[in-house]
Motif scaffolding. Structure first.
Motif, PDB file in Angstrom:
ATOM      1  N   LEU A 135       0.832  -1.203   0.000  1.00  0.00           N
ATOM      2  CA  LEU A 135       0.000   0.000   0.000  1.00  0.00           C
ATOM      3  C   LEU A 135       0.866   1.253   0.000  1.00  0.00           C
ATOM      4  O   LEU A 135       0.645   2.184  -0.781  1.00  0.00           O
ATOM      5  CB  LEU A 135      -0.943  -0.008   1.204  1.00  0.00           C
ATOM      6  CG  LEU A 135      -1.794   1.238   1.427  1.00  0.00           C
ATOM      7  CD1 LEU A 135      -2.834   1.369   0.320  1.00  0.00           C
ATOM      8  CD2 LEU A 135      -2.472   1.195   2.782  1.00  0.00           C
ATOM      9  N   GLU A 136       1.872   1.287   0.884  1.00  0.00           N
ATOM     10  CA  GLU A 136       2.747   2.460   0.970  1.00  0.00           C
ATOM     11  C   GLU A 136       3.563   2.636  -0.309  1.00  0.00           C
ATOM     12  O   GLU A 136       3.735   3.759  -0.794  1.00  0.00           O
ATOM     13  CB  GLU A 136       3.670   2.342   2.187  1.00  0.00           C
ATOM     14  CG  GLU A 136       2.921   2.481   3.487  1.00  0.00           C
ATOM     15  CD  GLU A 136       3.781   2.287   4.728  1.00  0.00           C
ATOM     16  OE1 GLU A 136       3.296   2.646   5.813  1.00  0.00           O
ATOM     17  OE2 GLU A 136       4.916   1.788   4.623  1.00  0.00           O
ATOM     18  N   THR A 137       4.029   1.535  -0.888  1.00  0.00           N
ATOM     19  CA  THR A 137       4.779   1.612  -2.146  1.00  0.00           C
ATOM     20  C   THR A 137       3.902   2.195  -3.249  1.00  0.00           C
ATOM     21  O   THR A 137       4.348   3.060  -4.011  1.00  0.00           O
ATOM     22  CB  THR A 137       5.300   0.216  -2.550  1.00  0.00           C
ATOM     23  OG1 THR A 137       6.185  -0.251  -1.524  1.00  0.00           O
ATOM     24  CG2 THR A 137       6.025   0.250  -3.874  1.00  0.00           C
ATOM     25  N   ASN A 138       2.657   1.762  -3.321  1.00  0.00           N
ATOM     26  CA  ASN A 138       1.731   2.309  -4.327  1.00  0.00           C
ATOM     27  C   ASN A 138       1.489   3.805  -4.111  1.00  0.00           C
ATOM     28  O   ASN A 138       1.439   4.574  -5.076  1.00  0.00           O
ATOM     29  CB  ASN A 138       0.403   1.550  -4.318  1.00  0.00           C
ATOM     30  CG  ASN A 138       0.530   0.143  -4.868  1.00  0.00           C
ATOM     31  OD1 ASN A 138       1.473  -0.166  -5.599  1.00  0.00           O
ATOM     32  ND2 ASN A 138      -0.386  -0.720  -4.496  1.00  0.00           N
ATOM     33  N   LEU A 139       1.339   4.220  -2.855  1.00  0.00           N
ATOM     34  CA  LEU A 139       1.161   5.648  -2.558  1.00  0.00           C
ATOM     35  C   LEU A 139       2.371   6.455  -3.008  1.00  0.00           C
ATOM     36  O   LEU A 139       2.239   7.516  -3.624  1.00  0.00           O
ATOM     37  CB  LEU A 139       0.932   5.855  -1.062  1.00  0.00           C
ATOM     38  CG  LEU A 139      -0.414   5.421  -0.494  1.00  0.00           C
ATOM     39  CD1 LEU A 139      -0.377   5.457   1.031  1.00  0.00           C
ATOM     40  CD2 LEU A 139      -1.522   6.301  -1.016  1.00  0.00           C
ATOM     41  N   PHE A 140       3.569   5.954  -2.704  1.00  0.00           N
ATOM     42  CA  PHE A 140       4.789   6.661  -3.094  1.00  0.00           C
ATOM     43  C   PHE A 140       4.948   6.714  -4.614  1.00  0.00           C
ATOM     44  O   PHE A 140       5.381   7.719  -5.162  1.00  0.00           O
ATOM     45  CB  PHE A 140       6.016   6.032  -2.449  1.00  0.00           C
ATOM     46  CG  PHE A 140       6.123   6.310  -0.978  1.00  0.00           C
ATOM     47  CD1 PHE A 140       5.805   7.555  -0.452  1.00  0.00           C
ATOM     48  CD2 PHE A 140       6.538   5.324  -0.109  1.00  0.00           C
ATOM     49  CE1 PHE A 140       5.895   7.809   0.912  1.00  0.00           C
ATOM     50  CE2 PHE A 140       6.640   5.569   1.254  1.00  0.00           C
ATOM     51  CZ  PHE A 140       6.321   6.813   1.758  1.00  0.00           C
ATOM     52  N   GLN A 141       4.584   5.643  -5.301  1.00  0.00           N
ATOM     53  CA  GLN A 141       4.680   5.644  -6.761  1.00  0.00           C
ATOM     54  C   GLN A 141       3.749   6.680  -7.375  1.00  0.00           C
ATOM     55  O   GLN A 141       4.099   7.332  -8.355  1.00  0.00           O
ATOM     56  CB  GLN A 141       4.406   4.247  -7.311  1.00  0.00           C
ATOM     57  CG  GLN A 141       5.555   3.299  -7.044  1.00  0.00           C
ATOM     58  CD  GLN A 141       5.264   1.861  -7.441  1.00  0.00           C
ATOM     59  OE1 GLN A 141       4.120   1.466  -7.652  1.00  0.00           O
ATOM     60  NE2 GLN A 141       6.320   1.060  -7.537  1.00  0.00           N
ATOM     61  N   LYS A 142       2.566   6.867  -6.786  1.00  0.00           N
ATOM     62  CA  LYS A 142       1.653   7.917  -7.262  1.00  0.00           C
ATOM     63  C   LYS A 142       2.239   9.303  -7.013  1.00  0.00           C
ATOM     64  O   LYS A 142       2.153  10.183  -7.864  1.00  0.00           O
ATOM     65  CB  LYS A 142       0.291   7.792  -6.574  1.00  0.00           C
ATOM     66  CG  LYS A 142      -0.538   6.629  -7.059  1.00  0.00           C
ATOM     67  CD  LYS A 142      -1.855   6.535  -6.308  1.00  0.00           C
ATOM     68  CE  LYS A 142      -2.605   5.292  -6.720  1.00  0.00           C
ATOM     69  NZ  LYS A 142      -3.845   5.110  -5.952  1.00  0.00           N
ATOM     70  N   ILE A 143       2.820   9.497  -5.825  1.00  0.00           N
ATOM     71  CA  ILE A 143       3.440  10.793  -5.509  1.00  0.00           C
ATOM     72  C   ILE A 143       4.561  11.081  -6.501  1.00  0.00           C
ATOM     73  O   ILE A 143       4.652  12.180  -7.059  1.00  0.00           O
ATOM     74  CB  ILE A 143       3.967  10.808  -4.057  1.00  0.00           C
ATOM     75  CG1 ILE A 143       2.795  10.832  -3.076  1.00  0.00           C
ATOM     76  CG2 ILE A 143       4.874  12.014  -3.824  1.00  0.00           C
ATOM     77  CD1 ILE A 143       3.205  10.626  -1.625  1.00  0.00           C
ATOM     78  N   ILE A 144       5.415  10.098  -6.737  1.00  0.00           N
ATOM     79  CA  ILE A 144       6.556  10.265  -7.642  1.00  0.00           C
ATOM     80  C   ILE A 144       6.079  10.553  -9.059  1.00  0.00           C
ATOM     81  O   ILE A 144       6.622  11.428  -9.744  1.00  0.00           O
ATOM     82  CB  ILE A 144       7.462   9.013  -7.591  1.00  0.00           C
ATOM     83  CG1 ILE A 144       8.146   8.932  -6.214  1.00  0.00           C
ATOM     84  CG2 ILE A 144       8.481   9.010  -8.716  1.00  0.00           C
ATOM     85  CD1 ILE A 144       8.816   7.598  -5.922  1.00  0.00           C
ATOM     86  N   LYS A 145       5.051   9.849  -9.495  1.00  0.00           N
ATOM     87  CA  LYS A 145       4.524  10.038 -10.857  1.00  0.00           C
ATOM     88  C   LYS A 145       3.952  11.445 -11.034  1.00  0.00           C
ATOM     89  O   LYS A 145       4.128  12.069 -12.079  1.00  0.00           O
ATOM     90  CB  LYS A 145       3.436   8.992 -11.130  1.00  0.00           C
ATOM     91  CG  LYS A 145       2.863   9.056 -12.520  1.00  0.00           C
ATOM     92  CD  LYS A 145       1.805   7.982 -12.721  1.00  0.00           C
ATOM     93  CE  LYS A 145       1.191   8.100 -14.098  1.00  0.00           C
ATOM     94  NZ  LYS A 145       0.128   7.120 -14.301  1.00  0.00           N
ATOM     95  N   ASN A 146       3.285  11.961  -9.996  1.00  0.00           N
ATOM     96  CA  ASN A 146       2.648  13.279 -10.098  1.00  0.00           C
ATOM     97  C   ASN A 146       3.584  14.441  -9.778  1.00  0.00           C
ATOM     98  O   ASN A 146       3.232  15.592  -9.998  1.00  0.00           O
ATOM     99  CB  ASN A 146       1.423  13.342  -9.180  1.00  0.00           C
ATOM    100  CG  ASN A 146       0.323  12.405  -9.637  1.00  0.00           C
ATOM    101  OD1 ASN A 146       0.169  12.135 -10.814  1.00  0.00           O
ATOM    102  ND2 ASN A 146      -0.429  11.877  -8.689  1.00  0.00           N
ATOM    103  N   ASP A 147       4.760  14.153  -9.247  1.00  0.00           N
ATOM    104  CA  ASP A 147       5.707  15.204  -8.875  1.00  0.00           C
ATOM    105  C   ASP A 147       6.622  15.508 -10.055  1.00  0.00           C
ATOM    106  O   ASP A 147       7.513  14.723 -10.379  1.00  0.00           O
ATOM    107  CB  ASP A 147       6.523  14.753  -7.662  1.00  0.00           C
ATOM    108  CG  ASP A 147       7.375  15.864  -7.079  1.00  0.00           C
ATOM    109  OD1 ASP A 147       7.577  16.892  -7.746  1.00  0.00           O
ATOM    110  OD2 ASP A 147       7.841  15.692  -5.936  1.00  0.00           O
ATOM    111  N   THR A 148       6.412  16.640 -10.685  1.00  0.00           N
ATOM    112  CA  THR A 148       7.214  17.008 -11.848  1.00  0.00           C
ATOM    113  C   THR A 148       8.455  17.810 -11.473  1.00  0.00           C
ATOM    114  O   THR A 148       9.285  18.095 -12.333  1.00  0.00           O
ATOM    115  CB  THR A 148       6.358  17.836 -12.835  1.00  0.00           C
ATOM    116  OG1 THR A 148       5.877  19.000 -12.145  1.00  0.00           O
ATOM    117  CG2 THR A 148       5.191  17.029 -13.367  1.00  0.00           C
ATOM    118  N   ILE A 149       8.594  18.159 -10.228  1.00  0.00           N
ATOM    119  CA  ILE A 149       9.726  18.980  -9.786  1.00  0.00           C
ATOM    120  C   ILE A 149      10.922  18.121  -9.369  1.00  0.00           C
ATOM    121  O   ILE A 149      12.061  18.443  -9.675  1.00  0.00           O
ATOM    122  CB  ILE A 149       9.309  19.891  -8.603  1.00  0.00           C
ATOM    123  CG1 ILE A 149       8.216  20.850  -9.074  1.00  0.00           C
ATOM    124  CG2 ILE A 149      10.498  20.654  -8.055  1.00  0.00           C
ATOM    125  CD1 ILE A 149       7.605  21.655  -7.942  1.00  0.00           C
TER     126      ILE A 149
END
Length: 190
Positions: A47-61
Motif C-alpha cells: 500500500l505504501e509503495t503504491n502511494l509513493f509511486q503515485k506521488i513520484i509520478k505526479n511530482d514534476t519537480i
C-alpha cells in the motif's frame, strides 16, 4: 496422638505422589500470529509503495531515486562540492520538516530544532551515534554539505506501529525535507 501421627503420615504419602505429566503447549498460536503479522506487513508495504509511486509520478519537480534501504529520495538542491558524505561519528547540523503524504505539515523546522543552537531550526545530530529517526539516520548519509533532500519514508523507517505524540499516526508514511547545513567531520574520517 496416634490419630495425629497417622494423619501426618497420610499427608506425607499423599504429597509424595509423582507429578502429573503435562502436555506441551502447542506453538501453533505463535506461528499463526507471526504469519498474520508478516501478511499485514506485506500488505502495508505494498500500500505504501503504491502511494509513493503515485506521488513520484505526479511530482514534476523532483527526480526520485530508490535507496537500497527501502525509501525514496530526491536531492532537490545539489551543491557542486568536493565535500564527503557524512559518516559514522561525524556531527551534522540539519534543518528538517516532517509532512504527511498529503503534504500537510506535521512538524515545522522550528519545532524540531535542538535547544541551545544559534538558529532554533538547527538540529545537531551525531551520525549513527544517537537515537534518531531510522530513515533520517540512513538518508543523511546520502547527502553532501549544503544539499536539500526530500525523503519518502515508509512507516517502518520512521515511527512504525507506535506513531508519535498523537501527531503521527501508527503506520503512517511520511515526507521529510532535510537541509544539510553543516558537517563537523570526525578527525579520522578524512
Amino acid at each position: 496422638m496416634k490419630f495425629n501421627l497417622i494423619l501426618f503420615f497420610l499427608v506425607i504419602l499423599w504429597s509424595c505422589k509423582s507429578p502429573e505429566v503435562r502436555k506441551p503447549v502447542s506453538g501453533s498460536n505463535t506461528v499463526d500470529f507471526m504469519e498474520a503479522s508478516i501478511a499485514r506487513h506485506k500488505k502495508l508495504n505494498k500500500l505504501e509503495t503504491n502511494l509513493f509511486q503515485k506521488i513520484i509520478k505526479n511530482d514534476t519537480i523532483h527526480h526520485y531515486k530508490k535507496s537500497n534501504k527501502g525509501f525514496w529520495y530526491s536531492i532537490d538542491k545539489q551543491i557542486d562540492t568536493t565535500s564527503a558524505y557524512p559518516k559514522y561519528g561525524d556531527e551534522v547540523v540539519i534543518n528538517y520538516e516532517i509532512r504527511s503524504i498529503r503534504n500537510d505539515v506535521i512538524y515545522k523546522q522550528e519545532e524540531l530544532g535542538t535547544r541551545g543552537e544559534k538558529d532554533p531550526k538547527d538540529r545537531l545530530y551525531k551520525v549513527d551515534g544517537e537515537d534518531f529517526i531510522q530513515g533520517l539516520q540512513e538518508g543523511i548519509k546520502l547527502m553532501k554539505l549544503g544539499e536539500t533532500a526530500t525523503f519518502l519514508f515508509p512507516s517502518d523507517k520512521v515511527f512504525g506501529a507506535t506513531g508519535f505524540q498523537n501527531r503521527i499516526n501508527p503506520n503512517q508514511p511520511l515526507i521529510i525535507e532535510v537541509f544539510l547545513k553543516e558537517i563537523k567531520y570526525k578527525q579520522n574520517n578524512n
